[in-house]
Enzyme design. Structure first.
Site, PDB file in Angstrom:
ATOM      1  N   GLU A  58     -11.691  -3.645  45.244  1.00 33.48           N
ATOM      2  CA  GLU A  58     -10.447  -4.364  45.086  1.00 33.48           C
ATOM      3  C   GLU A  58      -9.507  -3.223  45.256  1.00 33.48           C
ATOM      4  O   GLU A  58      -9.268  -2.158  44.402  1.00 33.48           O
ATOM      5  CB  GLU A  58     -10.239  -5.105  43.786  1.00 33.48           C
ATOM      6  N   ALA A  65     -11.286  -1.735  34.315  1.00 31.50           N
ATOM      7  CA  ALA A  65     -12.332  -2.627  34.606  1.00 31.50           C
ATOM      8  C   ALA A  65     -12.071  -3.224  35.950  1.00 31.50           C
ATOM      9  O   ALA A  65     -11.278  -3.526  36.343  1.00 31.50           O
ATOM     10  CB  ALA A  65     -12.886  -3.382  33.460  1.00 31.50           C
ATOM     11  N   GLU A  92     -12.433  -9.440  31.992  1.00 31.09           N
ATOM     12  CA  GLU A  92     -13.352  -9.542  33.155  1.00 31.09           C
ATOM     13  C   GLU A  92     -14.299 -10.642  33.054  1.00 31.09           C
ATOM     14  O   GLU A  92     -14.578 -11.240  34.189  1.00 31.09           O
ATOM     15  CB  GLU A  92     -14.117  -8.309  33.029  1.00 31.09           C
TER      16      GLU A  92
END
Ligand SMILES: [Zn+2]
Length: 865
Positions: free
Chosen positions: A142, A277, A313
């Protein structure tokens, strides 16, 4: 306004891949060579061609294409040639004869490099206990770096099924998004690890990790095995993450009303990691400090960090992974929502942590940025994918989560949850936009959601509500809050869900009102003893009380909730920064908080005193230290040095926070003396010091420390047993005040001794300290090119936030000169925001200089009652 509808067609031409064909499945085989830092790959992509084409364009970057061919439906294979377009990060595959419409298979062979920039397919290194170096290959895709690992349609809307096979040395393990479907020998000393098919998902969520890794025993959450992976020797640090992970996975399944969308859930600690993360479906990657922790020796803050990130997450597995934004302008919803859900889940797990009160600190940080002229709306047009990199900021995460919380409180928790369920149910395995969530929430609540929300999402800034006495009640009006005088701010209006609580005739009145374009009169049964606007503290707005109301409130602090006291301090200091409250009045107000017991309120108080410390000349530093000792001293004395039986975690953490402030910002010699001896005791017996106090001792010993302490801390940093210990000693190096030691720490930001994931933050710490900011800035000016080359982009951007602490007109000129002559690109409005924050601080300094000098020269005293 529905932004997407307006600009979508525009982009298709400029930045987006042609829509004439789409992938539905990738079969990928990758063979990384960890020693040579390269990899070879081959993929077969099932594509659907809508109209006959003679070329196929997809994303690729830093890859070499060996061959490309299409097997058309009837069996014929057409060889193509590849032309890389480096600038656009694309590859154009040209075919001698047209590929007809239909379903075909595209096969591409390619090679690439395992880079050191912590993005795409990259390498991370670590040393084992014996000092031997090891390499891990890991991915971070990402926003748009999957294309550095395999050619693909690297856009979130182009979802597909992924089936990966990794060819690796026998002795290593490979982890990807799904369970291992099978292992087969693959030549001498090698094996091919094949993974099961993923669900339909976006390319940015694919993950591969290869190395010598250890896993915890799996914890079963329903049918889902949950494991934590780490480098060898750290498995004993996985328990805490497994606990919160198992809780969150189960809790989210219930909240969302949908099963977890993966077939297993692995959480992996990677020694080099740019972000905190990454929510790869089924294979979440973390930096070590966000996942591995020793519960017995970590402080409350360190454990809270792990719980937050893990919950965040896992929240993404549904919100982001199962339902994904259509394009990068929707990244705010992804991140704001995961942040909001993280807080709900952690609050459900540990109610005693009072997570929503602590969130006040994050909300205030977002208000700090959103009060700038150079702020931006939460959602805005993202044309080039590159523009979304700067979206990963406080406005996306913290402002976004704040306005969602405000809406949730406005609708009620159940109605909000029902709307979220509807949204996920409608769009699962697909993509959606902000308006789709509003639609679902509107359907669940039967309320016009966009009307309330659009002002908070599509417009920059936020309001300050002005409360003044009127008859027996109060009058509320509002305008936009800005630190610098801003044209038009007076006439800007929002739709604000306001809660007013008043103490009237020994009882309470609690009133929700919706403040819009017109001012509102809130009538009360009798003149109030005191009034709180933004009762409960969930609103994303500031409050400016007329002096009589403020005076009454300051006399009734014990009747307010901690978050309301926090907001009072945070709002008043912001008004002081903006010139709407004289600095001495603000400092007088802080004297009302000598008995304060909430650590978030103290965070706001200490933060404001540190701000003042950066704005005063060196010769007044001693006076400010005296003031800090006065404000902090009695609260610390009340707690004492030793933990008391029956104390909760928050009280223990508060002890650490106050102690640190006394010993560093307050420069209290007695505290420093005692901290040194307590630290000496810790060296003999590690159980002698409370884990919430130890980090403060380390910081204080550094502040008053010399060569021998520096050497010791450096060694302890290098041989740390936990990620948290490593961080404490690393950042303590930035706290030493002797010029020679500052110089040594500065060198470590570029000489490779500190990981590139941490070095920018070490530099930021050096820039914000009044003791090192001068030499630190000189060092940045001399080494910025090296830093730009070595540091990951997001952290490089954060480092420059340190310039906001260079508070003097001369430094401000120098900083502006530096940036204007070098064309340093930080993305979005980041640089303009830093420069404006510096300007605000310099104005504060100039405006308040003589008032502050006079105020600080007088001995501090307790307030008159
Ligand atoms: Zn996130």
């Amino acid at each position: 306004m529905s932004a997407a509808a307006r600009w979508y067609p525009l982009f298709a031409m400029d930045y987006r891949l042609p829509t004439t064909l789409a992938p539905s499945r990738y079969d990928i085989r990758l063979e990384p060579d960890l020693e040579a830092a390269t990899f070879a790959g081959e993929e077969t992509i099932a594509i659907t061609v809508a109209v006959s084409v003679s070329e196929i364009v997809l994303n690729a970057a830093e890859l070499t294409i060996q061959s490309a061919s299409v097997q058309v439906t009837d069996g014929a294979v057409v060889q193509g040639s590849a032309a890389l377009e480096a600038e656009d990060e694309r590859v154009r595959l040209l075919f001698p004869s047209p590929i007809p419409a239909g379903e075909h298979r595209l096969t591409i062979a390619f090679t690439g490099i395992l880079n050191d920039r912590l993005r795409g397919f990259y390498r991370s290194t670590y040393k084992d206990a014996a000092g031997a170096s090891h390499t891990i290959a890991a991915t971070q895709f990402e926003a748009t770096d999957a294309r550095r690992c395999f050619p693909c349609w690297d856009e979130p809307a182009l979802k597909a099924v992924f089936a990966a096979t990794l060819v690796i040395p026998e002795g290593l393990v490979a982890v990807s998004n799904t369970r291992v479907a099978g292992e087969t020998p693959a030549g001498p000393g090698k094996k091919a690890v094949a993974f099961a098919d993923t669900i339909r998902m976006s390319t940015y969520l694919v993950a591969f990790v290869v190395g010598e890794l250890e896993a915890s025993e799996p914890v079963m959450v329903g049918p889902t095995p949950l494991r934590v992976w780490c480098v060898p020797g750290k498995r004993h640090l996985t328990r805490f993450a497994l606990d919160i992970g198992a809780f969150a996975l189960d809790w989210f399944e219930r909240y969302y009303g949908l099963p977890y969308p993966g077939d297993k859930l692995d959480m992996l600690a990677i020694p080099d990691f740019a972000a905190g993360a990454m929510e790869n479906l089924g294979a979440i990657t973390y930096r070590e400090t966000a996942l591995l922790v020793d519960e017995a020796t970590a402080s409350h803050v360190e454990r809270e960090r792990v719980a937050d990130v893990v919950a965040h997450e896992i929240a993404h597995m549904w919100f982001g992974d199962l339902v994904t934004m259509l394009w990068w302008n929707g990244i705010w919803l992804n991140e704001a929502f995961a942040t909001f859900m993280e807080l709900l889940a952690v609050d459900a797990w540990k109610p005693e942590w009072k997570r929503w009160t602590t969130f006040g600190v994050s909300r205030a940080a977002a208000m700090g940025v959103d009060g700038l002229q150079n702020t931006r709306p939460i959602e805005f047009e993202v044309r080039h994918p590159r523009d979304c990199e700067a979206m990963f900021d406080l406005l996306t995460y913290e402002k976004g989560a704040s306005v969602l919380r405000m809406l949730e409180q406005h609708l009620s928790g159940e109605v909000f949850r029902d709307g979220v369920r509807l949204y996920l149910e409608r769009h699962r395995f697909g993509n959606a936009e902000t308006t789709d969530l509003w639609k679902a929430l509107g359907d669940a609540s039967h309320l016009p959601i966009p009307e309330v929300m659009n002002g908070w999402i599509f417009r920059p800034g936020y309001p300050v509500v002005i409360a003044s006495p009127e008859g027996g009640g109060i009058k509320l009006s509002h305008r936009r809050f800005t630190y610098l005088p801003t044209e038009g701010a007076e006439t800007e209006r929002w739709l604000i869900p306001v809660r007013v609580r008043a103490s009237v005739k020994r009882g309470f009145v609690d009133k929700p009102v919706l403040l819009g374009t017109e001012d509102i009169s809130v009538t009360l049964p009798a003149p109030p003893d005191w009034v709180v606007v933004n009762a409960g503290g969930h609103g994303f707005y500031r409050v400016q009380y007329a002096p009589p109301l403020l005076k009454k409130m300051a006399g009734a602090l014990k009747k307010l909730a901690p978050i309301e006291r926090f907001n009072l301090i945070s709002d008043c200091f912001a008004l002081a920064q903006a010139g709407a409250m004289p600095a001495p009045d603000y400092l007088d107000l802080t004297a009302r908080f000598l008995e304060e017991t909430d650590r978030n309120v103290w965070t706001a108080l200490i933060g404001s005193l540190a701000y003042v410390n950066r704005a005063i000349p060196d010769e007044q530093r001693g006076d400010l230290e005296t003031l800090v000792r006065h404000r902090v001293g009695s609260a610390f004395e009340h707690l004492g040095w030793e933990p008391q039986p029956g104390e909760d975690e928050l009280e223990r953490q508060l002890r650490g926070d106050l102690l640190r402030a006394l010993g560093t910002l307050g420069n209290d010699t007695e505290t420093q003396e005692r901290s040194r001896s307590l630290y000496a005791r810790y060296r003999e017996d590690e159980t002698a010091v409370d884990p919430d106090v130890l980090p403060a001792l380390i910081a204080i010993v550094a502040a008053a420390g010399a060569d021998s302490e520096y050497e010791e801390f450096l060694q302890r940093f290098k041989s740390a047993r936990t990620p948290q210990e490593e961080q404490r000693y690393l950042y303590a190096l930035a706290g030493f005040r002797q010029p020679e030691l500052i110089r040594r720490t500065l060198e470590k930001t570029t000489n490779g001794e500190v990981r590139s994931q941490d070095a920018p933050f070490l530099m930021r710490a050096l820039l914000v300290s009044v003791h090192s900011r001068g030499p630190a800035w000189e060092y940045v000016k001399a080494n910025w090119e090296t830093m730009a080359r070595q540091y990951p982009g997001s952290a490089y951007r954060r480092m420059y936030e340190g310039v906001t602490a260079l508070v003097s007109p001369e430094s401000e000129r120098d900083v502006r000169e530096f940036f204007s002559s070098r064309k340093i690109v930080l993305g979005g409005k980041t640089l303009e925001q830093y420069l404006e924050q510096l300007q605000i601080a310099v104005r504060f300094q100039e405006r308040e200089a003589s008032a502050l000098a006079g105020y600080l020269a007088k001995p501090p005293r307790a307030p008159r009652r």
